[in-house]
Write a protein that holds these residues in place. Structure first.
Motif, mmCIF file in Angstrom:
data_model
loop_
_atom_site.group_PDB
_atom_site.id
_atom_site.type_symbol
_atom_site.label_atom_id
_atom_site.label_comp_id
_atom_site.label_asym_id
_atom_site.label_seq_id
_atom_site.Cartn_x
_atom_site.Cartn_y
_atom_site.Cartn_z
ATOM 1 N N PRO A 1 0.801 -1.231 0.000
ATOM 2 C CA PRO A 1 0.000 0.000 0.000
ATOM 3 C C PRO A 1 0.831 1.277 0.000
ATOM 4 C CG PRO A 1 -0.775 -1.547 1.681
ATOM 5 C CD PRO A 1 0.540 -2.068 1.186
ATOM 6 N N LEU A 2 1.925 1.297 0.764
ATOM 7 C CA LEU A 2 2.702 2.527 0.952
ATOM 8 C C LEU A 2 4.200 2.227 0.896
ATOM 9 C CD1 LEU A 2 0.694 3.944 3.988
ATOM 10 C CD2 LEU A 2 0.665 4.892 1.681
ATOM 11 N N PRO A 3 5.026 3.237 0.593
ATOM 12 C CA PRO A 3 6.477 3.030 0.583
ATOM 13 C C PRO A 3 7.020 2.519 1.906
ATOM 14 C CG PRO A 3 5.936 5.090 -0.514
ATOM 15 C CD PRO A 3 4.663 4.577 0.093
ATOM 16 N N VAL A 4 6.406 2.923 3.016
ATOM 17 C CA VAL A 4 6.908 2.497 4.325
ATOM 18 C C VAL A 4 6.813 0.978 4.487
ATOM 19 C CG1 VAL A 4 4.694 2.779 5.528
ATOM 20 C CG2 VAL A 4 6.827 2.985 6.810
ATOM 21 N N HIS A 5 5.834 0.348 3.825
ATOM 22 C CA HIS A 5 5.715 -1.102 3.893
ATOM 23 C C HIS A 5 6.952 -1.772 3.293
ATOM 24 C CE1 HIS A 5 1.510 -0.146 4.677
ATOM 25 N NE2 HIS A 5 1.308 -1.393 5.034
ATOM 26 N N LYS A 6 7.459 -1.219 2.207
ATOM 27 C CA LYS A 6 8.662 -1.774 1.583
ATOM 28 C C LYS A 6 9.826 -1.767 2.564
ATOM 29 C CE LYS A 6 9.734 -0.123 -2.391
ATOM 30 N NZ LYS A 6 9.992 0.872 -3.458
ATOM 31 N N GLN A 7 9.993 -0.642 3.245
ATOM 32 C CA GLN A 7 11.104 -0.498 4.187
ATOM 33 C C GLN A 7 10.993 -1.497 5.332
ATOM 34 O OE1 GLN A 7 10.831 3.583 5.385
ATOM 35 N NE2 GLN A 7 11.297 4.387 3.354
ATOM 36 N N ILE A 8 9.803 -1.576 5.913
ATOM 37 C CA ILE A 8 9.608 -2.467 7.070
ATOM 38 C C ILE A 8 9.755 -3.924 6.667
ATOM 39 C CG2 ILE A 8 7.941 -3.250 8.792
ATOM 40 C CD1 ILE A 8 9.140 -0.530 9.405
ATOM 41 N N LEU A 9 9.146 -4.314 5.550
ATOM 42 C CA LEU A 9 9.205 -5.718 5.128
ATOM 43 C C LEU A 9 10.634 -6.144 4.793
ATOM 44 C CD1 LEU A 9 6.016 -5.803 2.880
ATOM 45 C CD2 LEU A 9 6.292 -6.884 5.117
ATOM 46 N N LYS A 10 11.394 -5.245 4.155
ATOM 47 C CA LYS A 10 12.775 -5.573 3.785
ATOM 48 C C LYS A 10 13.695 -5.574 5.001
ATOM 49 C CE LYS A 10 12.649 -3.776 -0.953
ATOM 50 N NZ LYS A 10 13.162 -2.710 -1.858
ATOM 51 N N ASN A 11 13.561 -4.562 5.844
ATOM 52 C CA ASN A 11 14.516 -4.366 6.934
ATOM 53 C C ASN A 11 14.196 -5.164 8.194
ATOM 54 O OD1 ASN A 11 15.758 -2.514 5.263
ATOM 55 N ND2 ASN A 11 14.738 -0.747 6.166
#
Length: 451
Positions: free
Chosen positions: A45-55
């Protein structure tokens, strides 16, 4: 096992490994796009999801899928906007290779449209003007010149115009920034004067002059180069003479662009210059609600939290977006059942200066006065003249003048676009009444105690 069934099983396994709040925040809204031999593409849904899921959750994600398939997949996370850009690039490449046809790239952000643009008093004129241009490009208000401080929604509105035109017509739209225009033009002169450089120069002119709608963002950054200004002038003239639509944005009015050539500034004023003011308190609240609507915490946030963020981000929509992202991350870490004011203050302490929140801003004073008299802030801003509305309005204006450093014009604008003389008259009325009205003096003190 079919791909969608596999993905559902994958999510089910993840859900059993994390807390309910974590799953709701970061996994519940994931959508499977594609699975091939080595790669899994997922929409977030949001760019922040990418960061959290990856990191934070990459090991869990990899191990869970390996346990189900025995294959070490490479996970790729994209937002909807990124997926559309990726599709456009791949389609362009495919067509270019197979059919020698290049797909036109508008550079528009597809998620910025009129439907998700929140309208209030501070941007209503700009919104109406933008809609008129979108519906009849090249016929009225040319150029449309939108100006206002950074973070007030100019870029969103310009993209909305472009997206509306491409959706409802076959017109060729191009969005760019003045910095990109300048860099692309300057690079032409870094090459040797050979056949290729001449071809590049012709391609540059064709790119910007053979369009139906040219959208230039942040025109103030074109000031660094006289040659770039000259090229843009000729581009402007070519498009204008062909009745093509030009849309320009700036952080200041055409008259205040002192470092830009007079002939350009005069042309910027040919059409309709419209300004966007920083959003007032009510509009900021509506923007926050709209931003929260697509998140996992939309049903957890109460009214106090929305007003806290609105007060703490007084002028910049980007500040609001950053604060909401901070709240999303903090909520994922601690997974509260509800997000109350105390939780929000703790979560957003690095995003909001709480001393700013305590300041007597115009919006804060309006709310305190409205609550004291059991009316609404909209009443204070309305044209209603009944005594139960007019008298609190006088008091609110007086307090805004005495308790803040805002000027009369700004105060008048925040009270429904009233003239500064109206603010002066209200302040004088209260000052005069205070000289002999002890009840009013006590009322003012009580309201101040709540600020």
């Amino acid at each position: 096992m079919k791909t969608q069934e596999l993905f559902k099983k994958f999510l089910s396994e993840i859900e059993s490994e994390v807390s309910p709040g974590t799953f709701t925040a970061w996994f519940n809204d994931l959508e499977l796009v594609n699975i091939d031999d080595k790669e899994i593409t997922i929409k977030v849904p949001l760019p922040v999801h990418k960061q959290i899921l990856k990191n934070t959750y990459s090991d869990l994600i990899d191990s869970t899928m390996f346990s189900l398939t025995g294959i070490n997949y490479d996970f790729k996370f994209y937002t909807e906007e990124e997926l559309e850009d990726k599709t456009n690039i791949e389609t362009s490449k495919s067509n270019n290779e197979e059919n020698q046809i290049i797909v036109w790239n508008t550079n528009l952000k597809p998620n910025l449209n009129f439907d998700n643009y929140v309208v209030g008093e501070s941007n209503r004129l700009a919104f109406i003007s933008a809609m008129n241009v979108a519906q009849s490009p090249g016929t009225i208000r040319n150029p449309l010149f939108i100006y206002g401080k950074s973070g007030t929604g100019k870029t969103h509105l310009m993209n909305a115009i472009g997206n509306y035109i491409t959706e409802h017509s076959k017109k060729r739209v191009l969005y760019t920034t003045s910095s990109d225009f300048r860099e692309e033009y300057v690079n032409l002169f870094k090459k040797d004067k050979d056949q290729d450089s001449i071809e590049d120069a012709n391609n540059f002119k064709n790119k910007y002059r053979n369009v139906d709608v040219l959208i230039i963002d942040d025109i103030q950054f074109i000031v660094d180069s006289a040659m770039t200004q000259q090229e843009f002038f000729h581009t402007f003239e070519a498009l204008n003479q062909a009745n093509k639509q030009i849309i320009i944005s700036s952080d200041r009015s055409p008259d205040d662009l002192k470092k830009i050539e007079e002939r350009l500034r005069s042309r910027f004023k040919w059409g309709l210059p419209v300004d966007i003011h920083p959003p007032d308190f009510e509009l900021r609240c509506e923007i926050i609600k709209q931003k929260l609507a697509n998140t996992s915490i939309k049903d957890k946030v109460n009214k106090d939290v929305i007003e806290y963020i609105a007060n703490g981000c007084p002028s910049d929509v980007r500040h609001i977006e950053g604060t909401i992202t901070r709240l999303l991350v903090y909520t994922a870490l601690y997974t509260p059942e509800r997000i109350d004011l105390n939780f929000a203050i703790e979560a957003c302490k690095d995003a909001i200066d709480n001393n700013i929140y305590q300041e007597n801003t115009i919006s804060h004073i309006q709310k305190v006065v409205a609550d004291f008299y059991k009316i609404t802030v909209d009443d204070l801003k309305s044209k209603k003249r009944s005594n139960n509305i007019a008298w609190p309005r006088h008091i609110a204006m007086y307090l805004c003048r005495s308790e803040t450093e805002e000027n009369l014009v700004k105060i008048g604008f925040e009270f429904g676009g009233r003239d500064h003389s109206t603010v002066v008259a209200s302040c004088d009325k209260i000052k005069e009444e205070l000289q002999h009205n002890q009840t009013l003096e006590n009322t003012i003190k009580e309201i101040k105690s709540k600020l």
